[in-house]
Design an enzyme around this catalytic site. Sequence first.
Site, PDB file in Angstrom:
ATOM      1  N   LYS A 193      44.675 -25.056 -92.687  1.00 27.11           N
ATOM      2  CA  LYS A 193      44.379 -24.641 -94.082  1.00 27.11           C
ATOM      3  C   LYS A 193      45.791 -24.736 -94.853  1.00 27.11           C
ATOM      4  O   LYS A 193      45.781 -25.192 -95.715  1.00 27.11           O
ATOM      5  CB  LYS A 193      43.984 -23.360 -94.004  1.00 27.11           C
ATOM      6  CG  LYS A 193      42.952 -23.234 -95.304  1.00 27.11           C
ATOM      7  CD  LYS A 193      42.194 -22.115 -95.101  1.00 27.11           C
ATOM      8  CE  LYS A 193      41.130 -22.188 -96.236  1.00 27.11           C
ATOM      9  NZ  LYS A 193      39.912 -21.215 -96.000  1.00 27.11           N
TER      10      LYS A 193
ATOM     11  N   LYS B 128      34.395 -34.321 -83.846  1.00 21.52           N
ATOM     12  CA  LYS B 128      33.690 -33.342 -83.000  1.00 21.52           C
ATOM     13  C   LYS B 128      32.526 -32.662 -83.882  1.00 21.52           C
ATOM     14  O   LYS B 128      32.681 -32.449 -85.274  1.00 21.52           O
ATOM     15  CB  LYS B 128      34.810 -31.967 -82.909  1.00 21.52           C
ATOM     16  CG  LYS B 128      34.316 -30.927 -82.209  1.00 21.52           C
ATOM     17  CD  LYS B 128      35.362 -29.826 -82.499  1.00 21.52           C
ATOM     18  CE  LYS B 128      34.618 -28.763 -83.553  1.00 21.52           C
ATOM     19  NZ  LYS B 128      34.999 -27.171 -83.427  1.00 21.52           N
TER      20      LYS B 128
ATOM     21  N   LYS C 180      29.300 -27.348 -87.627  1.00 21.85           N
ATOM     22  CA  LYS C 180      28.820 -26.984 -88.974  1.00 21.85           C
ATOM     23  C   LYS C 180      29.615 -27.290 -90.128  1.00 21.85           C
ATOM     24  O   LYS C 180      28.934 -27.734 -90.941  1.00 21.85           O
ATOM     25  CB  LYS C 180      28.439 -25.461 -88.888  1.00 21.85           C
ATOM     26  CG  LYS C 180      27.279 -25.156 -87.736  1.00 21.85           C
ATOM     27  CD  LYS C 180      27.456 -23.502 -87.706  1.00 21.85           C
ATOM     28  CE  LYS C 180      27.709 -23.234 -86.198  1.00 21.85           C
ATOM     29  NZ  LYS C 180      28.190 -21.577 -85.989  1.00 21.85           N
TER      30      LYS C 180
HETATM   31  P1  ADP Z   1      31.378 -24.830 -85.348  1.00 26.02           P
HETATM   32  O1  ADP Z   1      32.600 -25.589 -85.034  1.00 26.02           O
HETATM   33  O2  ADP Z   1      30.194 -25.570 -85.511  1.00 26.02           O
HETATM   34  O3  ADP Z   1      31.485 -23.854 -86.583  1.00 26.02           O
HETATM   35  P2  ADP Z   1      31.518 -22.374 -83.728  1.00 26.02           P
HETATM   36  O4  ADP Z   1      32.835 -21.986 -84.132  1.00 26.02           O
HETATM   37  O5  ADP Z   1      30.529 -21.336 -84.026  1.00 26.02           O
HETATM   38  O6  ADP Z   1      31.118 -23.998 -83.931  1.00 26.02           O
HETATM   39  O7  ADP Z   1      31.499 -22.328 -81.939  1.00 26.02           O
HETATM   40  C1  ADP Z   1      30.801 -21.558 -81.208  1.00 26.02           C
HETATM   41  C2  ADP Z   1      31.003 -21.847 -79.884  1.00 26.02           C
HETATM   42  O8  ADP Z   1      30.639 -23.349 -79.779  1.00 26.02           O
HETATM   43  C3  ADP Z   1      32.647 -22.166 -79.323  1.00 26.02           C
HETATM   44  O9  ADP Z   1      32.750 -21.690 -78.066  1.00 26.02           O
HETATM   45  C4  ADP Z   1      33.082 -23.151 -79.365  1.00 26.02           C
HETATM   46  O10 ADP Z   1      34.251 -23.765 -78.906  1.00 26.02           O
HETATM   47  C5  ADP Z   1      31.804 -24.171 -79.221  1.00 26.02           C
HETATM   48  N1  ADP Z   1      31.802 -25.546 -79.792  1.00 26.02           N
HETATM   49  C6  ADP Z   1      31.527 -25.715 -81.443  1.00 26.02           C
HETATM   50  N2  ADP Z   1      31.633 -27.003 -81.517  1.00 26.02           N
HETATM   51  C7  ADP Z   1      31.490 -27.654 -80.349  1.00 26.02           C
HETATM   52  C8  ADP Z   1      31.497 -29.008 -79.993  1.00 26.02           C
HETATM   53  N3  ADP Z   1      31.274 -30.091 -80.737  1.00 26.02           N
HETATM   54  N4  ADP Z   1      31.653 -29.289 -78.416  1.00 26.02           N
HETATM   55  C9  ADP Z   1      31.803 -28.511 -77.503  1.00 26.02           C
HETATM   56  N5  ADP Z   1      31.723 -27.127 -78.092  1.00 26.02           N
HETATM   57  C10 ADP Z   1      31.743 -26.631 -79.291  1.00 26.02           C
END
Ligand code: ADP
Length: 335
Positions: free
Chosen positions: A122, A202, A205
């Site tokens: 950021k 990757k 969301k």
């Molecule tokens: P996002 O990045 O979509 O906001 P979160 O931060 O809510 O997702 O992640 C929730 C869990 O899912 C964490 O343990 C995170 O490491 C895992 N996670 C999120 N995106 C991925 C991905 N593309 N591949 C593998 N694990 C993921």
Amino acid sequence: MEAALTQPAVRGKRILSGIQPTGAPHIGNYFGAIRQYVDLHHENDGFYFVANYHALTTVRDAETMTRQSLDVALDLLACGLDPARATVFLQSDIPEVMELTWILTCVTPMGLLERCHAYKDKVSQGLPADHGLFAYPVLMAADILAYDSDYVPVGQDQKQHLEVTRDIATRLNYAFGQEILKLPEPYIMPQVATVPGLDGRKMSKSYGNDIGIFEDDASVKRKIMRVVTDSTPVEDPKDPSTCNAFQLFALFATEEERAEMERRYREGGVGYGEVKKQTIELFHRLLDPLRERRRALERDPDFVRDVLRQGAKRARGHAAEVLERARTACGMPRL
Ligand code: ADP
Ligand code: TRP
């Protein structure tokens, strides 16, 4: 049914993980984290919580926060967590974690947090960061350490936070000369540590490149058909290791299905359209039972609230014990 996953067998341990209520969970969350929550909770003591205080760094609307928090809890149950076995709760129901956060904050060097990627990214984009984002890893450390957690199932992007957690715990133990906090281990599945999104980055969301676990059929189909591929003709051999459509297919395929598709890629004669259509079928084969369960759970909104209430009661008991240990070690016993 699914591809074999390799990780040492873990039994009789405390497993803990959290997920932010920042929107509907996607298949990156499922393969990278949630599936491990479910697999591990059968033979271990699973603690899984909705990280609403972490989401407060981005969600700025009360109604959205409440709705998304209850929805994520429902999603976890729909994914297969048995509330009779797992402790499922809201982070905000455990005030002990906040108290522990302050104790940890006092032994956390600024430099450690300045290196953490969410804050660093950021700042490097020239965007203003608030203290919540800066201190985010300390709260996450408290979440983990408050329950004497052994293993923390997460995706690769959280590995740094686990290292910070271990570092902070070591510092508190060292500063007060005793084994106050237990050092946790990350539990990361190598094959699904970073699930790619529709555009090959990757899946996240925040990038808008995700496929929701519970998204409606039409939009799942549309998204999978939209996965970015190159323009190699159908008859030409292709390299599966660099193909986004293959990576997605492989997530849902059995070992045999994956090997067969890999062979056809290398031989030539398989088109991306066919791979994507098969992926849609495999998506439904794996996830339709979860989607069905979610629809059933939605009919009883009181159920999820009850599960969270029970979960919080149990989780608080554990957090209170760890907090007492930390307070006493710092010279702050209850008088
Ligand atoms: P996002 O990045 O979509 O906001 P979160 O931060 O809510 O997702 O992640 C929730 C869990 O899912 C964490 O343990 C995170 O490491 C895992 N996670 C999120 N995106 C991925 C991905 N593309 N591949 C593998 N694990 C993921
Ligand atoms: N930071 C994690 C994420 O963005 C969520 C989280 C908060 C978490 N506290 C945790 C994960 C404790 C594991 C353990 O995905």
